[in-house]
Motif scaffolding. Structure first.
Motif, PDB file in Angstrom:
ATOM      1  N   ALA A 104      -0.454  -9.651 -14.566  1.00 15.90           N
ATOM      2  CA  ALA A 104      -0.991  -9.708 -13.205  1.00 15.90           C
ATOM      3  C   ALA A 104      -2.322 -10.452 -13.156  1.00 15.90           C
ATOM      4  CB  ALA A 104      -1.150  -8.296 -12.637  1.00 15.90           C
ATOM      5  N   GLN A 105      -3.029 -10.509 -14.290  1.00 12.11           N
ATOM      6  CA  GLN A 105      -4.306 -11.223 -14.320  1.00 12.11           C
ATOM      7  C   GLN A 105      -4.122 -12.717 -14.039  1.00 12.11           C
ATOM      8  OE1 GLN A 105      -2.837  -9.894 -17.001  1.00 12.11           O
ATOM      9  NE2 GLN A 105      -2.879 -11.368 -18.672  1.00 12.11           N
ATOM     10  N   ASP A 106      -2.891 -13.210 -14.169  1.00 11.46           N
ATOM     11  CA  ASP A 106      -2.618 -14.624 -13.908  1.00 11.46           C
ATOM     12  C   ASP A 106      -2.189 -14.892 -12.470  1.00 11.46           C
ATOM     13  OD1 ASP A 106      -3.178 -15.180 -16.574  1.00 11.46           O
ATOM     14  OD2 ASP A 106      -1.082 -14.940 -17.194  1.00 11.46           O
ATOM     15  N   PHE A 107      -2.078 -13.858 -11.656  1.00 13.41           N
ATOM     16  CA  PHE A 107      -1.647 -14.023 -10.269  1.00 13.41           C
ATOM     17  C   PHE A 107      -2.739 -14.725  -9.456  1.00 13.41           C
ATOM     18  CE2 PHE A 107       1.308 -10.047 -10.115  1.00 13.41           C
ATOM     19  CZ  PHE A 107       2.128 -10.627 -11.049  1.00 13.41           C
ATOM     20  N   SER A 108      -2.305 -15.375  -8.383  1.00 20.01           N
ATOM     21  CA  SER A 108      -3.264 -15.972  -7.454  1.00 20.01           C
ATOM     22  C   SER A 108      -3.935 -14.854  -6.659  1.00 20.01           C
ATOM     23  CB  SER A 108      -2.542 -16.917  -6.491  1.00 20.01           C
ATOM     24  OG  SER A 108      -1.717 -16.173  -5.597  1.00 20.01           O
ATOM     25  N   GLU A 109      -5.041 -15.179  -6.004  1.00 17.93           N
ATOM     26  CA  GLU A 109      -5.731 -14.175  -5.191  1.00 17.93           C
ATOM     27  C   GLU A 109      -4.822 -13.660  -4.085  1.00 17.93           C
ATOM     28  OE1 GLU A 109      -9.782 -14.760  -3.934  1.00 17.93           O
ATOM     29  OE2 GLU A 109     -10.160 -16.084  -5.640  1.00 17.93           O
ATOM     30  N   GLU A 110      -3.998 -14.533  -3.528  1.00 15.77           N
ATOM     31  CA  GLU A 110      -3.079 -14.134  -2.463  1.00 15.77           C
ATOM     32  C   GLU A 110      -2.035 -13.136  -2.997  1.00 15.77           C
ATOM     33  OE1 GLU A 110       0.297 -16.231   0.275  1.00 15.77           O
ATOM     34  OE2 GLU A 110      -1.568 -17.339  -0.030  1.00 15.77           O
ATOM     35  N   GLU A 111      -1.501 -13.408  -4.182  1.00 12.51           N
ATOM     36  CA  GLU A 111      -0.526 -12.495  -4.779  1.00 12.51           C
ATOM     37  C   GLU A 111      -1.170 -11.145  -5.100  1.00 12.51           C
ATOM     38  OE1 GLU A 111       2.495 -15.442  -7.216  1.00 12.51           O
ATOM     39  OE2 GLU A 111       0.439 -15.183  -7.977  1.00 12.51           O
ATOM     40  N   ILE A 112      -2.406 -11.165  -5.575  1.00 10.82           N
ATOM     41  CA  ILE A 112      -3.113  -9.923  -5.883  1.00 10.82           C
ATOM     42  C   ILE A 112      -3.362  -9.131  -4.611  1.00 10.82           C
ATOM     43  CG2 ILE A 112      -5.311  -8.973  -6.713  1.00 10.82           C
ATOM     44  CD1 ILE A 112      -5.303 -11.289  -8.800  1.00 10.82           C
ATOM     45  N   LYS A 113      -3.739  -9.811  -3.531  1.00 10.91           N
ATOM     46  CA  LYS A 113      -3.970  -9.131  -2.256  1.00 10.91           C
ATOM     47  C   LYS A 113      -2.674  -8.516  -1.746  1.00 10.91           C
ATOM     48  CE  LYS A 113      -6.095  -9.136   2.165  1.00 10.91           C
ATOM     49  NZ  LYS A 113      -5.545  -7.852   2.486  1.00 10.91           N
ATOM     50  N   THR A 114      -1.572  -9.236  -1.870  1.00 12.34           N
ATOM     51  CA  THR A 114      -0.278  -8.708  -1.439  1.00 12.34           C
ATOM     52  C   THR A 114       0.072  -7.434  -2.213  1.00 12.34           C
ATOM     53  OG1 THR A 114       0.502 -10.920  -0.841  1.00 12.34           O
ATOM     54  CG2 THR A 114       2.191  -9.240  -1.233  1.00 12.34           C
ATOM     55  N   LEU A 115      -0.104  -7.470  -3.543  1.00 14.68           N
ATOM     56  CA  LEU A 115       0.162  -6.284  -4.355  1.00 14.68           C
ATOM     57  C   LEU A 115      -0.794  -5.142  -4.010  1.00 14.68           C
ATOM     58  CD1 LEU A 115       0.977  -7.766  -7.855  1.00 14.68           C
ATOM     59  CD2 LEU A 115       2.452  -6.296  -6.479  1.00 14.68           C
ATOM     60  N   HIS A 116      -2.044  -5.469  -3.769  1.00 14.69           N
ATOM     61  CA  HIS A 116      -3.020  -4.449  -3.395  1.00 14.69           C
ATOM     62  C   HIS A 116      -2.589  -3.768  -2.101  1.00 14.69           C
ATOM     63  CE1 HIS A 116      -6.533  -2.624  -1.650  1.00 14.69           C
ATOM     64  NE2 HIS A 116      -7.235  -2.805  -2.737  1.00 14.69           N
ATOM     65  N   ASP A 117      -2.206  -4.556  -1.117  1.00  9.44           N
ATOM     66  CA  ASP A 117      -1.744  -4.003   0.164  1.00  9.44           C
ATOM     67  C   ASP A 117      -0.527  -3.100  -0.040  1.00  9.44           C
ATOM     68  OD1 ASP A 117      -3.798  -5.410   1.353  1.00  9.44           O
ATOM     69  OD2 ASP A 117      -2.497  -7.019   2.117  1.00  9.44           O
ATOM     70  N   PHE A 118       0.397  -3.553  -0.901  1.00 10.82           N
ATOM     71  CA  PHE A 118       1.596  -2.771  -1.215  1.00 10.82           C
ATOM     72  C   PHE A 118       1.207  -1.403  -1.760  1.00 10.82           C
ATOM     73  CE2 PHE A 118       4.464  -1.408  -4.630  1.00 10.82           C
ATOM     74  CZ  PHE A 118       5.665  -1.298  -3.955  1.00 10.82           C
ATOM     75  N   TYR A 119       0.296  -1.376  -2.708  1.00  9.08           N
ATOM     76  CA  TYR A 119      -0.097  -0.109  -3.316  1.00  9.08           C
ATOM     77  C   TYR A 119      -0.954   0.742  -2.392  1.00  9.08           C
ATOM     78  CZ  TYR A 119       2.227  -1.345  -7.580  1.00  9.08           C
ATOM     79  OH  TYR A 119       3.195  -1.666  -8.485  1.00  9.08           O
ATOM     80  N   CYS A 120      -1.667   0.124  -1.471  1.00  8.91           N
ATOM     81  CA  CYS A 120      -2.403   0.903  -0.472  1.00  8.91           C
ATOM     82  C   CYS A 120      -1.431   1.648   0.439  1.00  8.91           C
ATOM     83  CB  CYS A 120      -3.317  -0.005   0.352  1.00  8.91           C
ATOM     84  SG  CYS A 120      -4.794  -0.540  -0.530  1.00  8.91           S
ATOM     85  N   VAL A 121      -0.357   0.964   0.861  1.00  6.59           N
ATOM     86  CA  VAL A 121       0.672   1.601   1.689  1.00  6.59           C
ATOM     87  C   VAL A 121       1.325   2.740   0.903  1.00  6.59           C
ATOM     88  CG1 VAL A 121       2.944   1.257   2.777  1.00  6.59           C
ATOM     89  CG2 VAL A 121       1.116  -0.431   3.107  1.00  6.59           C
ATOM     90  N   LEU A 122       1.659   2.463  -0.344  1.00  6.75           N
ATOM     91  CA  LEU A 122       2.283   3.480  -1.200  1.00  6.75           C
ATOM     92  C   LEU A 122       1.371   4.695  -1.357  1.00  6.75           C
ATOM     93  CD1 LEU A 122       4.721   4.155  -2.977  1.00  6.75           C
ATOM     94  CD2 LEU A 122       3.555   3.000  -4.846  1.00  6.75           C
ATOM     95  N   ALA A 123       0.086   4.463  -1.562  1.00  3.93           N
ATOM     96  CA  ALA A 123      -0.864   5.568  -1.720  1.00  3.93           C
ATOM     97  C   ALA A 123      -0.972   6.394  -0.445  1.00  3.93           C
ATOM     98  CB  ALA A 123      -2.233   5.020  -2.122  1.00  3.93           C
ATOM     99  N   GLU A 124      -1.009   5.721   0.696  1.00  2.00           N
ATOM    100  CA  GLU A 124      -1.093   6.448   1.965  1.00  2.00           C
ATOM    101  C   GLU A 124       0.153   7.310   2.184  1.00  2.00           C
ATOM    102  OE1 GLU A 124      -3.548   6.942   4.224  1.00  2.00           O
ATOM    103  OE2 GLU A 124      -4.735   5.935   2.684  1.00  2.00           O
ATOM    104  N   LEU A 125       1.333   6.752   1.887  1.00  2.00           N
ATOM    105  CA  LEU A 125       2.567   7.529   2.037  1.00  2.00           C
ATOM    106  C   LEU A 125       2.605   8.699   1.058  1.00  2.00           C
ATOM    107  CD1 LEU A 125       5.076   4.592   2.553  1.00  2.00           C
ATOM    108  CD2 LEU A 125       4.367   6.266   4.263  1.00  2.00           C
TER     109      LEU A 125
END
Length: 154
Positions: A104-125
């Motif tokens: 994941a350290q090789d991901f673009s900033e956009e890909e990292i933001k997308t994954l971050h958003d995904f895990y934020c939704v998962l955490a809230e649920l």
């Protein structure tokens, strides 16, 4: 028999850099640097606090700082790479973990933001469900949450 190679064992610079990095973080290094500054300060009256006397400490500390920046960065790069390798190994070996996070350290900033958003939704649920270990995907969490809401509505 240990077949894994020693890090930087073939590189003179690697061995030297590692030794300097280890020493520079030691108590002995701090005491030595402090002693050097004290000796410099004590010699002030001897040199009449001249510009040359001031230039000696300024030049010395600037050169040491300049070189240490590169050694510290080298050590951080190595530590970061090792940490990523260990995390990749854990991800690869863990049943149910997402392999998409390997490297994941090789991901673009956009890909990292997308994954971050995904895990934020998962955490809230997961917070709503009060069961942090039960769900693995947003879809599962949403289904689980919907089922709980439906069960409470009945």
């Amino acid at each position: 028999m240990n077949s894994s190679p020693k890090p930087d064992s073939s590189s003179l610079f690697g061995r030297m850099a590692e030794s300097i990095t280890k020493f520079s973080g030691s108590t002995a290094a701090f005491v030595s640097a402090t002693a050097l500054v004290v000796v410099w300060a004590i010699t002030g009256p001897l040199f009449h606090y001249s510009e040359t006397w001031q230039l000696v400490i300024n030049t010395g500390t600037t050169i040491i700082t300049f070189l240490m920046v590169f050694l510290i960065q080298r050590a951080q790069n190595k530590d970061s790479l090792v940490l990523h390798l260990k995390l990749n190994e854990l991800l690869a070996a863990t049943q149910g973990a997402s392999n998409r996070l390997i490297n994941a350290q090789d991901f673009s900033e956009e890909e990292i933001k997308t994954l971050h958003d995904f895990y934020c939704v998962l955490a809230e649920l997961a917070k709503k469900d009060n069961d942090l270990g039960k769900t693995h995907t947003v879809e599962e969490a949403e289904d689980n949450h919907s089922e709980k809401l439906a069960a409470h509505a009945e």
